[in-house]
Design an enzyme around this catalytic site. Structure first.
Site, PDB file in Angstrom:
ATOM      1  N   PRO A 192      17.029   2.710  39.800  1.00 57.67           N
ATOM      2  CA  PRO A 192      16.417   1.841  38.789  1.00 57.67           C
ATOM      3  C   PRO A 192      15.480   2.608  37.850  1.00 57.67           C
ATOM      4  O   PRO A 192      14.960   3.669  38.213  1.00 57.67           O
ATOM      5  CB  PRO A 192      15.628   0.833  39.628  1.00 57.67           C
ATOM      6  CG  PRO A 192      16.282   0.852  40.969  1.00 57.67           C
ATOM      7  CD  PRO A 192      16.759   2.253  41.168  1.00 57.67           C
ATOM      8  N   ASP A 193      15.284   2.040  36.684  1.00 52.87           N
ATOM      9  CA  ASP A 193      14.342   2.562  35.681  1.00 52.87           C
ATOM     10  C   ASP A 193      14.680   3.977  35.218  1.00 52.87           C
ATOM     11  O   ASP A 193      13.803   4.719  34.789  1.00 52.87           O
ATOM     12  CB  ASP A 193      12.892   2.538  36.224  1.00 52.87           C
ATOM     13  CG  ASP A 193      12.510   1.142  36.674  1.00 52.87           C
ATOM     14  OD1 ASP A 193      12.929   0.173  36.008  1.00 52.87           O
ATOM     15  OD2 ASP A 193      11.837   1.018  37.714  1.00 52.87           O
ATOM     16  N   ARG A 194      15.946   4.344  35.336  1.00 53.40           N
ATOM     17  CA  ARG A 194      16.413   5.672  34.914  1.00 53.40           C
ATOM     18  C   ARG A 194      15.743   6.810  35.691  1.00 53.40           C
ATOM     19  O   ARG A 194      15.741   7.949  35.259  1.00 53.40           O
ATOM     20  CB  ARG A 194      16.201   5.878  33.398  1.00 53.40           C
ATOM     21  CG  ARG A 194      16.935   4.823  32.533  1.00 53.40           C
ATOM     22  CD  ARG A 194      18.451   4.898  32.757  1.00 53.40           C
ATOM     23  NE  ARG A 194      19.202   4.003  31.886  1.00 53.40           N
ATOM     24  CZ  ARG A 194      19.769   2.852  32.278  1.00 53.40           C
ATOM     25  NH1 ARG A 194      19.651   2.428  33.530  1.00 53.40           N
ATOM     26  NH2 ARG A 194      20.474   2.150  31.430  1.00 53.40           N
ATOM     27  N   LEU A 195      15.169   6.466  36.877  1.00 52.04           N
ATOM     28  CA  LEU A 195      14.571   7.513  37.715  1.00 52.04           C
ATOM     29  C   LEU A 195      15.599   7.931  38.759  1.00 52.04           C
ATOM     30  O   LEU A 195      15.447   7.683  39.961  1.00 52.04           O
ATOM     31  CB  LEU A 195      13.273   7.010  38.357  1.00 52.04           C
ATOM     32  CG  LEU A 195      12.165   6.677  37.364  1.00 52.04           C
ATOM     33  CD1 LEU A 195      10.887   6.234  38.095  1.00 52.04           C
ATOM     34  CD2 LEU A 195      11.849   7.888  36.486  1.00 52.04           C
ATOM     35  N   ARG A 233      22.722  -1.278  31.758  1.00 49.13           N
ATOM     36  CA  ARG A 233      22.793  -1.748  33.145  1.00 49.13           C
ATOM     37  C   ARG A 233      21.697  -1.112  33.960  1.00 49.13           C
ATOM     38  O   ARG A 233      21.272  -0.001  33.654  1.00 49.13           O
ATOM     39  CB  ARG A 233      24.111  -1.308  33.794  1.00 49.13           C
ATOM     40  CG  ARG A 233      25.281  -2.081  33.321  1.00 49.13           C
ATOM     41  CD  ARG A 233      26.501  -1.647  34.103  1.00 49.13           C
ATOM     42  NE  ARG A 233      27.671  -2.309  33.578  1.00 49.13           N
ATOM     43  CZ  ARG A 233      28.591  -2.888  34.324  1.00 49.13           C
ATOM     44  NH1 ARG A 233      28.498  -2.855  35.648  1.00 49.13           N
ATOM     45  NH2 ARG A 233      29.624  -3.474  33.783  1.00 49.13           N
TER      46      ARG A 233
END
Ligand SMILES: Cc1cc2nc3c(=O)[nH]c(=O)nc-3n(C[C@H](O)[C@H](O)[C@H](O)COP(=O)(O)O)c2cc1C
Length: 214
Positions: A191-194, A8
């Protein structure tokens, strides 16, 4: 589809330094209030993972309900002779995690815990529904029992022993633990695992805060 394909995006609102209170317990209270506002109908927002470890350092974890939160710490109630109760008496260090998936937030707390004073335990116990209070008497939490019928029989016996809803005392082996944090981390999924992460650590009573890499 394998578990590895479940993925997700965490589109949480940014968490910046400017959003944060200097006192992490105040900040935790704010997040709990926000989670209540947004999620109380959908889920038990005060359910948290409670990790303990025995004297050998072997960990165990289970869910319990956060029942109080103030400048002293975070409190849950339980049977003092349960596995967690025994472990906390051997080794008072405890770690907690709250997770609110729909708003992509996690809170982690750790530190030593203390037993809640008996007058506070009694006040909370008295606020529980009568059959939950009888249930606390009926259950030797974490001990084996031969059948469902056996615990139901015990409940019936307790109905006879404590017929008056207003006169059910607190079992002496039932109480609360307050985690007095020396570490608190807020995690906001992005978002983007940041993700945004902030860790507060307490030394000699003073909190310091650092941003952590996601
Ligand atoms: C949503 C949820 C809330 C729970 N709340 C509590 C609680 O507040 N106190 C408690 O002792 N157990 C609670 N439990 C049960 C514990 O997870 C656990 O089964 C029990 O405390 C025995 O754990 P132990 O054998 O490790 O001591 C809850 C379980 C769930 C799923």
């Amino acid at each position: 589809m394998g578990l590895a394909d479940l993925r997700r995006s965490y589109d949480g609102t940014p968490l910046t330094e400017a959003d944060l209170h200097d006192d992490p317990l105040v900040q935790v209270a704010r997040w709990v209030a926000e989670a209540r506002d947004e999620l109380e109908k959908a889920t038990e927002v005060n359910a948290m993972a409670v990790a303990t470890a025995d004297a050998q350092g072997r960990p165990s974890v289970r869910i319990a309900l956060l029942k109080d939160l103030d400048e002293r710490g975070l409190t849950f109630f339980t049977n003092l002779d349960s596995r967690k109760g025994r472990e906390l008496r051997e080794n008072p260090y405890c770690a907690l995690a709250l997770h609110w998936q729909p708003i992509y937030r996690q809170i982690r707390v750790s530190g030593p815990c203390v037993e809640v004073d008996r007058d506070e335990v009694d006040a909370y116990f008295a606020s529980r529904p009568a059959d939950s209070r009888r249930g606390a008497w009926a259950s030797e939490q974490s001990a084996p029992i031969e059948s469902r019928e056996a615990i139901e029989r015990r409940m019936e016996e307790l109905g006879a022993r404590f017929p008056d809803d207003d006169a059910i005392p607190t079992p002496t082996n039932w109480g609360g633990f307050r985690v007095e944090p020396d570490e608190i981390e807020l995690w906001q999924g992005r978002p983007d695992r940041l993700h945004d992460r902030f860790l507060w650590t307490r030394e000699d009573g003073a909190w310091t805060r650092r941003r952590l890499q996601p």
